[in-house]
Structure formats: structure tokens, C-alpha cells
Design a protein around this motif. Structure first.
Motif, PDB file in Angstrom:
ATOM      1  N   LYS A 177       9.514   0.715  17.455  1.00 33.00           N
ATOM      2  CA  LYS A 177      10.533   0.594  18.474  1.00 33.00           C
ATOM      3  C   LYS A 177      11.238   2.163  18.824  1.00 33.00           C
ATOM      4  O   LYS A 177      11.803   2.279  19.542  1.00 33.00           O
ATOM      5  CB  LYS A 177      11.503  -0.627  18.550  1.00 33.00           C
ATOM      6  N   ILE A 188       2.920   0.447  15.654  1.00 28.77           N
ATOM      7  CA  ILE A 188       3.766  -0.046  16.924  1.00 28.77           C
ATOM      8  C   ILE A 188       4.933  -0.133  16.297  1.00 28.77           C
ATOM      9  O   ILE A 188       5.401  -0.442  15.062  1.00 28.77           O
ATOM     10  CB  ILE A 188       3.283  -1.678  16.880  1.00 28.77           C
ATOM     11  N   VAL A 191       0.828  -0.979  -0.163  1.00 29.32           N
ATOM     12  CA  VAL A 191       0.176  -0.038   0.132  1.00 29.32           C
ATOM     13  C   VAL A 191       0.760   1.315   0.270  1.00 29.32           C
ATOM     14  O   VAL A 191       2.003   1.248   0.481  1.00 29.32           O
ATOM     15  CB  VAL A 191      -0.911   0.069   1.147  1.00 29.32           C
ATOM     16  N   THR A 204       6.330  14.343  -4.618  1.00 25.26           N
ATOM     17  CA  THR A 204       5.615  13.555  -3.832  1.00 25.26           C
ATOM     18  C   THR A 204       5.556  14.048  -2.341  1.00 25.26           C
ATOM     19  O   THR A 204       4.851  13.888  -1.603  1.00 25.26           O
ATOM     20  CB  THR A 204       5.871  12.080  -3.685  1.00 25.26           C
ATOM     21  N   THR A 214       2.445   4.121  -4.802  1.00 24.10           N
ATOM     22  CA  THR A 214       2.570   3.465  -5.643  1.00 24.10           C
ATOM     23  C   THR A 214       1.944   1.949  -5.728  1.00 24.10           C
ATOM     24  O   THR A 214       2.160   1.170  -6.521  1.00 24.10           O
ATOM     25  CB  THR A 214       4.231   3.137  -5.986  1.00 24.10           C
TER      26      THR A 214
HETATM   27  C1  LIG Z   1       8.254   8.071  -5.630  1.00 27.85           C
HETATM   28  C2  LIG Z   1       8.315   7.104  -4.341  1.00 27.85           C
HETATM   29  C3  LIG Z   1       7.204   6.113  -4.118  1.00 27.85           C
HETATM   30  C4  LIG Z   1       7.045   5.235  -3.054  1.00 27.85           C
HETATM   31  N1  LIG Z   1       6.020   4.671  -2.944  1.00 27.85           N
HETATM   32  C5  LIG Z   1       5.829   3.775  -1.802  1.00 27.85           C
HETATM   33  C6  LIG Z   1       4.508   3.094  -1.373  1.00 27.85           C
HETATM   34  O1  LIG Z   1       3.670   3.050  -2.181  1.00 27.85           O
HETATM   35  N2  LIG Z   1       4.743   2.554  -0.307  1.00 27.85           N
HETATM   36  C7  LIG Z   1       5.487   2.393   0.760  1.00 27.85           C
HETATM   37  O2  LIG Z   1       5.330   1.916   1.736  1.00 27.85           O
HETATM   38  N3  LIG Z   1       6.622   3.164   0.204  1.00 27.85           N
HETATM   39  C8  LIG Z   1       6.695   3.786  -0.857  1.00 27.85           C
HETATM   40  N4  LIG Z   1       7.987   4.360  -1.200  1.00 27.85           N
HETATM   41  C9  LIG Z   1       9.086   4.253  -0.101  1.00 27.85           C
HETATM   42  C10 LIG Z   1       8.985   5.213   1.110  1.00 27.85           C
HETATM   43  O3  LIG Z   1       9.646   6.365   1.036  1.00 27.85           O
HETATM   44  C11 LIG Z   1       9.774   4.418   2.327  1.00 27.85           C
HETATM   45  O4  LIG Z   1      10.966   4.191   2.155  1.00 27.85           O
HETATM   46  C12 LIG Z   1       9.133   3.100   2.823  1.00 27.85           C
HETATM   47  O5  LIG Z   1       7.715   3.240   3.065  1.00 27.85           O
HETATM   48  C13 LIG Z   1       9.807   2.605   3.972  1.00 27.85           C
HETATM   49  O6  LIG Z   1       9.354   1.193   4.341  1.00 27.85           O
HETATM   50  P1  LIG Z   1       9.298   0.653   5.932  1.00 27.85           P
HETATM   51  O7  LIG Z   1       8.634   1.865   6.723  1.00 27.85           O
HETATM   52  O8  LIG Z   1       8.743  -0.668   5.970  1.00 27.85           O
HETATM   53  O9  LIG Z   1      10.707   0.665   6.220  1.00 27.85           O
HETATM   54  P2  LIG Z   1      11.987   1.499   6.936  1.00 27.85           P
HETATM   55  O10 LIG Z   1      11.712   3.021   6.462  1.00 27.85           O
HETATM   56  O11 LIG Z   1      13.147   1.000   7.016  1.00 27.85           O
HETATM   57  O12 LIG Z   1      11.330   1.633   8.393  1.00 27.85           O
HETATM   58  C14 LIG Z   1      11.309   0.403   9.185  1.00 27.85           C
HETATM   59  C15 LIG Z   1      10.709   1.071  10.548  1.00 27.85           C
HETATM   60  O13 LIG Z   1      10.525  -0.100  11.420  1.00 27.85           O
HETATM   61  C16 LIG Z   1      10.989   0.350  12.697  1.00 27.85           C
HETATM   62  N5  LIG Z   1      11.562  -0.863  13.486  1.00 27.85           N
HETATM   63  C17 LIG Z   1      12.675  -1.613  13.141  1.00 27.85           C
HETATM   64  N6  LIG Z   1      12.889  -2.524  13.691  1.00 27.85           N
HETATM   65  C18 LIG Z   1      11.619  -2.857  14.724  1.00 27.85           C
HETATM   66  C19 LIG Z   1      11.284  -3.662  15.559  1.00 27.85           C
HETATM   67  N7  LIG Z   1      11.839  -4.613  16.035  1.00 27.85           N
HETATM   68  N8  LIG Z   1       9.858  -3.336  16.249  1.00 27.85           N
HETATM   69  C20 LIG Z   1       9.101  -2.363  15.794  1.00 27.85           C
HETATM   70  N9  LIG Z   1       9.661  -1.331  14.945  1.00 27.85           N
HETATM   71  C21 LIG Z   1      10.699  -1.417  14.417  1.00 27.85           C
HETATM   72  C22 LIG Z   1      11.971   1.428  12.560  1.00 27.85           C
HETATM   73  O14 LIG Z   1      12.133   2.316  13.526  1.00 27.85           O
HETATM   74  C23 LIG Z   1      11.563   1.838  11.215  1.00 27.85           C
HETATM   75  O15 LIG Z   1      10.659   3.098  11.680  1.00 27.85           O
HETATM   76  C24 LIG Z   1       8.184   5.129  -2.115  1.00 27.85           C
HETATM   77  C25 LIG Z   1       9.140   6.054  -2.268  1.00 27.85           C
HETATM   78  C26 LIG Z   1       9.334   7.093  -3.245  1.00 27.85           C
HETATM   79  C27 LIG Z   1      10.520   7.844  -3.654  1.00 27.85           C
END
Ligand SMILES: Cc1cc2nc3c(=O)[nH]c(=O)nc-3n(C[C@H](O)[C@H](O)[C@H](O)COP(=O)(O)OP(=O)(O)OC[C@H]3O[C@@H](n4cnc5c(N)ncnc54)[C@H](O)[C@@H]3O)c2cc1C
Ligand SMILES: Nc1ncnc2c1ncn2[C@@H]1O[C@H](COP(=O)(O)O)[C@@H](O)[C@H]1O
Lengths: 325, 247
Positions: A288, A286, A250, B13, A253
Motif C-alpha cells: 500500500k 502488492i 525466506v 549485509t 537468514t
Molecule cells: C542481519 C539481518 C538478517 C535478516 N534476515 C532476514 C530474512 O532472512 N528475511 C526477512 O524477511 N527479513 C530479514 N531481516 C529483517 C529485514 O531487515 C526486515 O526487517 C524485514 O524483512 C521486514 O519484514 P516485512 O517486510 O514483513 O515488514 P515491514 O518492514 O514492517 O514491512 C511491511 C510492509 O507492508 C506494507 N503494508 C502495511 N500494511 C499493508 C496493507 N494493508 N496492504 C499492503 N501492504 C501493507 C508496508 O507498506 C511495508 O512495506 C534481517 C535483518 C537483519 C539485520
């Protein structure tokens, strides 16, 4: 005059979002002092058609042609245009979902009608015909005034609570003359994820990000989802790394969802992720990291390790369910 | 086989959205405009792939916009494409935009018209279907793959809870989303070539608008997150039931 609403069915039965669309049309009909005509396509039993009355349909126009069991945008467009003409309708309502988005704009183009795509309010008719919709991927709303004689609206699903009332709709057959071109898109293969709650219509969604560490930990989310009857979603890096299938991704994109409850676990809350989920009524985060941006968009936050918090939450849901049965 | 790719320009964005004139206009000051991601990453790249594979003979780009849309269309040309057409008008009435593109395209003999699944500014997702009706073509929306052989398109599209594979004869309009192709980055050669590629400006046709945005509103700010102790998940569940009323 009447308000036309496209009553989508799935395998011959209507689902909640169709009731929502019918109810929405009934709201418009009431302010305009007119009635609701639902248009249903394909093989559907009469009792099922009549049941739309409980949500405000006065009449159902039924085109009982088996070729309409699957979406054919050209044929559906013809049906809606025919029904609109027959009823002298001024407003046409469909859902802002894959079917509605394939059909309603075609109808609008055919009838030279202005349209609002993804409405989140009843039209305000005090000064024109003004409907609210999401813009800038959930960062704002726009109020759009439709100025044409005939108006087309696609309703964002899960915007209004559905209330079942009394009443039964009358059913009339509608004959529409199709030609081969209307069915020139043919279905070769259908792949449905069976058993699971489809994400787009789920009221409750449990979602995981990179903080879940790996696909081997997804059973924590699956357990919680199962206990809640929720659908699963994920952030983009999770799908890109093939931890989860792409249809669960979700965000800007990926899919856009508006569930009642979105539980984001181990997701940082990047703006592109929020774009797909910030229409959710309640957000639980949720994470950390107390600095995770997602907390700013959340209603409830839990600071902690996902792998530790999730089993506790699942257990709490279990306990709560047992005490509420 | 000729392909037309619809390109729209949208605010980047990460733009902070702000409105002026009593919330009736979108403030573009300081806003970076980009190619709508679905157009850039999916429809344009897939069109180029079809040309590289010898399936398509021409890939043209069209945008409805004023001169300020030219940097974005040049960037699209740097990724590839033979020529660009800019229809010289601006509107956020989707009917008007579709009618402009249809008016231009109807006599050009395109076999395939590609657009994005939605523009990330006005989030309509209607352009493809409107164009298809105006051009009397078939339409397949929200496609994640597209192949063409023997004049027949095979398209995978999103359906509720899954995917469906459809066949359609040409001409056809397809709206594209993730899965369709891998995003590309323009290279130096592309950027140089784009400078000399034709960018034709076409006068707009007379089309009466049928809708208008009268005002904007920001969503109510979240009142602040309520933090729950990780050891008190019973409390969270209770709040979800009694306060949020979502379970
Ligand atoms: C043009 C463009 C379009 C994009 N489209 C999308 C899109 O449609 N959807 C999307 O999701 N992203 C999209 N992104 C990517 C977006 O910018 C982020 O990079 C992405 O959402 C990050 O995913 P994440 O939160 O899973 O990972 P991360 O940013 O790595 O975050 C991980 C999180 O988990 C936490 N964490 C780590 N370990 C634990 C633990 N043990 N317990 C609890 N918490 C923990 C960390 O504190 C951190 O907050 C796009 C990016 C661009 C440039
Ligand atoms: N002004 C425009 N010029 C050219 N193409 C456009 C324009 N606006 C929208 N489109 C195309 O239509 C798609 C869907 O946009 P929309 O229906 O406005 O959400 C976009 O991804 C573009 O491919």
C-alpha cells in the motif's frame, strides 16, 4: 569418459529437479563429446530408472541397497567416487539442495576436485572450465574456473526449463562395499509438512509480510496459493512473531528460493529479504506504500491494501483457469 | 569434549557490492566486515551453550584469513570461546580453505566441528561436508538443533519439505542455521576478556588451489516495475501468462 550425475529420488521416484540435473549433465556431455551416466541409490523400479533416458541419461548405475533410501553422506560419497572411477568420469553433477550439498563437497574433497556450488550456467569450455554462480546473496554473479582434472558442480535447482525427450537409459547394477561407518548417522524421526508444496522446489510462491497484519488474515494468501498451486512463504518478522512456521521464512537468514513467480504481499523489500528471493524469475509486489523498496525489485506492482487486492487476484486466477481449461 | 567453531568474515549485509580491475576483484574499500551471521548467531552461540552446560570443555575458534580478519575474530572471542586460531592465508577456493582447517584440526582431537550453513559472500555451503571428508568424520548439514549426551549427538536437520532428527556418534561436523540458538550481543566483560585471549597465528599449509574466480558480473538491472491497477487483476493474471509466461 562420461559425465556422472547424482539422480536423487524421493521414495523410489524421480522428481523434476532430478530431470533438470540429468538434462544439465547431458548438455555438458554434448559439448565434451561424451555420454551421461546417472547414479541412482536405493529401491527404485527399473522402468523408473530407464525413464532418465528421456532427459539425456545414456546409462544408469543403480546401487539397489535399501540402506540408501535415506541420505547417508558417507555411503553416497563412496558410491559416487566408485562410479566416477569405473567410468573414468571427469565431471560430477549433483543438485544444490540439502542432499547434493551434503554429498558433492565430500566427493570433491575425496577426489581433490575443484567445485562450483550453485551453478547457474553450463560450463564455458572455451578458455578453461568456467561456471557461473550466484555470490553476495544474489547481488552478483561470479565466474569460477575449475582447474583440477576432475570437476564437481552442484546445479541450482530451477535454473533451466526441463524438456522431456525420447530415449530410454540402460540400467546396470553397481556393487559398492560399504562398512558400518557409512551408515553411522541414523534417522530417529522425520517430520514432513504433508499436503503442501515444498517451498524449496515450488515454481510459484505466495508470500506475506507484516503488512498482512496478523495470522488471522493468512487465509487470503492460502486461497491464492491454493488456486495457483503455489507454496507459501513469509518474511522474518512474520516467523519471529509466530504468525507462520519458521520453515516458511525466506531471506538471508531463512531459505533461498528461485521460483518462476514470487508474489510478495505486505513485505517492504528489505535487502535481507531480497537476498533470499531475488533469483525469482518474476516478482509481483502488492503493497500500500508507493515508496516500498520492493517495487524497485519487482516486475509487476500493485498499489493497494493487501486484504483488498488478494481476493480480487484470487478471483481473477479462478476466472483465468476456468477459461483455460 | 572439545569444540572447534569455524568463523569467516564477510561484508556487512547492507554493503553495496562493487567490483574493480575490470570486474575481476571485489572492492573492499569502505566495506565493513562482520562475522558471517550463521557463525555468529548459531554455531558459536550453541558451542558456548554446550560449554556452559558442562557438556563441552573447550570452545576454540578458527578462521582462515590474513591479518585483516583479526578484528572480526576478536569480536567472536568477545562473545565467548577460549582461544582463536588464524591460519594465515586467504583464498576463495573452498577446497583450499577446508584443507587448511583440516590440516590444523586433524591432530587437535576435536570431537565436534561447527560451521555456518553458508557464508553470505560466496554462498557455497560446502565447508562442513568438505571438512568432514578430510577429517574422516560424520557430517550433518543445515541443522536447527544440536544436543549431545553419552557421546551421541542428536541433531535436527532440514530436509525437503520438513525436518529430520538424526543421531550420530562423535566426532562430527555440523553446519548450523536458524533455530540452533538465540543470537547474543557481546557485553563489556566479554570485550575486555577478548583482548587478552590467545589468538594464535598458524602458517598456512601448502595446498594447490583447484578453482579460481576469474570475474564477476552484476545482474541485469530490472527494467522497471509495471504498475497494475488494483481493480484490474485480470490484466495482471493475463500478463503473468502471456508476457512473463510463469503461469
Ligand atoms: C542481519 C539481518 C538478517 C535478516 N534476515 C532476514 C530474512 O532472512 N528475511 C526477512 O524477511 N527479513 C530479514 N531481516 C529483517 C529485514 O531487515 C526486515 O526487517 C524485514 O524483512 C521486514 O519484514 P516485512 O517486510 O514483513 O515488514 P515491514 O518492514 O514492517 O514491512 C511491511 C510492509 O507492508 C506494507 N503494508 C502495511 N500494511 C499493508 C496493507 N494493508 N496492504 C499492503 N501492504 C501493507 C508496508 O507498506 C511495508 O512495506 C534481517 C535483518 C537483519 C539485520
Ligand atoms: N575462511 C574461512 N575460515 C573459517 N571458516 C570458514 C571460512 N570460510 C567459510 N568458513 C566456514 O564455513 C561455513 C560455510 O561457508 P561456505 O561453505 O564457504 O559457504 C561458514 O559459515 C564458516 O563457518
Amino acid at each position: 569418459m562420461s559425465i556422472i550425475v547424482l539422480a536423487e529420488n524421493a521414495g523410489g521416484s524421480f522428481k523434476k529437479k532430478t530431470f533438470e540435473a540429468v538434462q544439465y549433465a547431458a548438455g555438458i556431455a554434448q559439448s565434451m563429446g561424451t555420454t551421461v551416466t546417472a547414479v541412482a541409490l536405493g529401491n527404485i523400479a527399473d522402468a523408473e530408472l530407464q525413464s532418465l533416458g528421456a532427459y539425456g541419461a545414456n546409462k544408469v548405475l543403480h546401487v539397489a541397497d535399501a540402506r540408501l533410501n535415506n541420505l547417508s553422506a558417507r555411503a553416497y560419497t563412496k558410491v559416487l567416487a566408485t562410479a566416477t572411477e569405473k567410468e573414468g568420469a571427469k565431471v560430477i553433477v549433483a543438485l544444490h539442495d540439502v542432499t547434493g550439498k551434503a554429498v558433492a563437497p565430500r566427493v570433491a574433497a575425496r577426489l581433490k576436485a575443484g567445485m562450483v556450488a550453485g551453478a547457474v550456467s553450463q560450463p564455458d569450455m572455451s578458455n578453461g572450465f568456467v561456471v557461473k554462480k550466484n555470490v553476495f546473496s544474489g547481488k552478483a554473479f561470479a565466474f569460477v574456473n575449475i582447474t583440477s582434472d576432475v570437476k564437481v558442480i552442484t546445479l541450482m535447482p530451477n535454473t533451466f526449463a526441463v524438456k522431456k525427450g525420447e530415449g530410454s537409459a540402460s540400467v546396470e547394477k553397481l556393487d559398492v562395499a560399504f562398512d558400518d561407518k557409512d551408515f553411522s548417522v541414523t534417522v530417529k524421526e522425520v517430520n514432513k509438512v504433508t499436503g503442501a508444496v515444498p517451498l524449496a522446489e515450488a515454481e510459484l510462491v505466495v508470500s506475506g509480510g507484516r503488512g498482512m497484519k496478523g495470522p488471522e488474515n493468512w487465509h487470503y494468501l492460502e486461497d491464492l496459493a491454493k488456486e495457483l498451486g503455489a507454496a507459501l512463504a513469509c518474511s522474518r518478522p512474520v516467523a519471529d512473531s509466530h504468525w507462520r512456521p519458521h520453515h516458511e521464512h525466506v531471506g538471508q537468514t531463512g531459505g533461498t528460493i528461485r521460483p518462476n513467480l514470487y508474489i510478495a504481499t505486505g513485505i517492504s523489500g528489505a535487502i535481507q529479504h531480497l537476498a533470499g528471493v531475488n533469483g525469482s524469475k518474476t516478482i509481483v509486489v502488492i503493497n500500500k506504500d508507493p515508496e516500498a523498496p520492493f517495487f524497485k525489485a519487482a516486475d509487476y506492482g500493485v498499489l493497494g491494501d493487501a486484504l483488498d487486492v488478494l481476493p480480487k487476484l484470487t478471483e481473477a486466477v479462478k476466472k483465468w483457469k476456468a477459461s483455460h481449461n | 569434549m572439545k569444540i572447534l567453531v569455524c568463523i569467516s568474515q564477510v561484508p556487512d549485509t547492507t554493503t553495496k557490492i562493487a567490483f574493480g580491475d575490470n570486474n575481476t576483484t571485489f572492492n573492499t574499500a569502505g566495506v565493513t566486515m562482520i562475522i558471517n551471521p550463521y557463525d555468529e548467531w548459531y554455531s558459536l552461540v550453541r558451542a558456548l551453550e554446550l560449554k556452559e552446560a558442562g557438556v563441552a570443555t573447550a570452545v576454540n575458534l578458527v578462521t582462515v584469513g590474513k591479518a585483516d580478519a583479526e578484528p572480526v575474530i576478536r569480536k567472536a572471542l568477545a562473545l565467548g570461546g577460549d582461544e582463536a586460531i588464524r591460519i594465515d592465508t586467504d583464498s576463495n577456493d573452498p577446497y583450499v580453505v577446508a584443507a587448511q582447517i583440516a590440516e590444523y584440526a586433524k591432530s587437535e582431537g576435536y570431537d565436534l566441528v561447527l560451521c555456518g550453513k553458508e557464508s553470505i559472500d560466496y554462498n557455497n555451503g560446502v565447508m562442513g561436508a568438505m571438512l568432514a571428508e578430510m577429517l574422516d568424520m560424520n557430517y550433518i548439514g543445515f541443522a536447527s538443533s544440536l544436543d549431545i549426551a553419552g557421546g551421541i549427538a542428536t541433531v535436527k536437520r532440514e530436509i525437503e519439505g520438513g525436518e529430520e532428527t538424526d543421531n550420530s556418534p562423535l566426532p562430527l561436523v555440523v553446519s548450523c542455521q536458524k533455530g540452533m540458538a538465540e543470537a547474543r550481543i557481546p557485553n563489556m566483560r566479554g570485550i575486555m576478556a577478548a583482548r587478552t585471549k590467545p589468538l594464535k597465528v598458524v602458517a598456512a599449509a601448502a595446498v594447490n588451489p583447484v578453482s579460481a574466480i576469474v570475474s564477476y558480473e552484476m545482474p541485469p538491472a530490472k527494467t522497471g516495475v509495471k504498475m497494475i491497477d488494483a481493480d484490474k487483476m485480470d490484466e495482471l493474471v493475463n500478463l503473468l501468462h502471456t508476457e512473463a509466461k510463469v503461469i
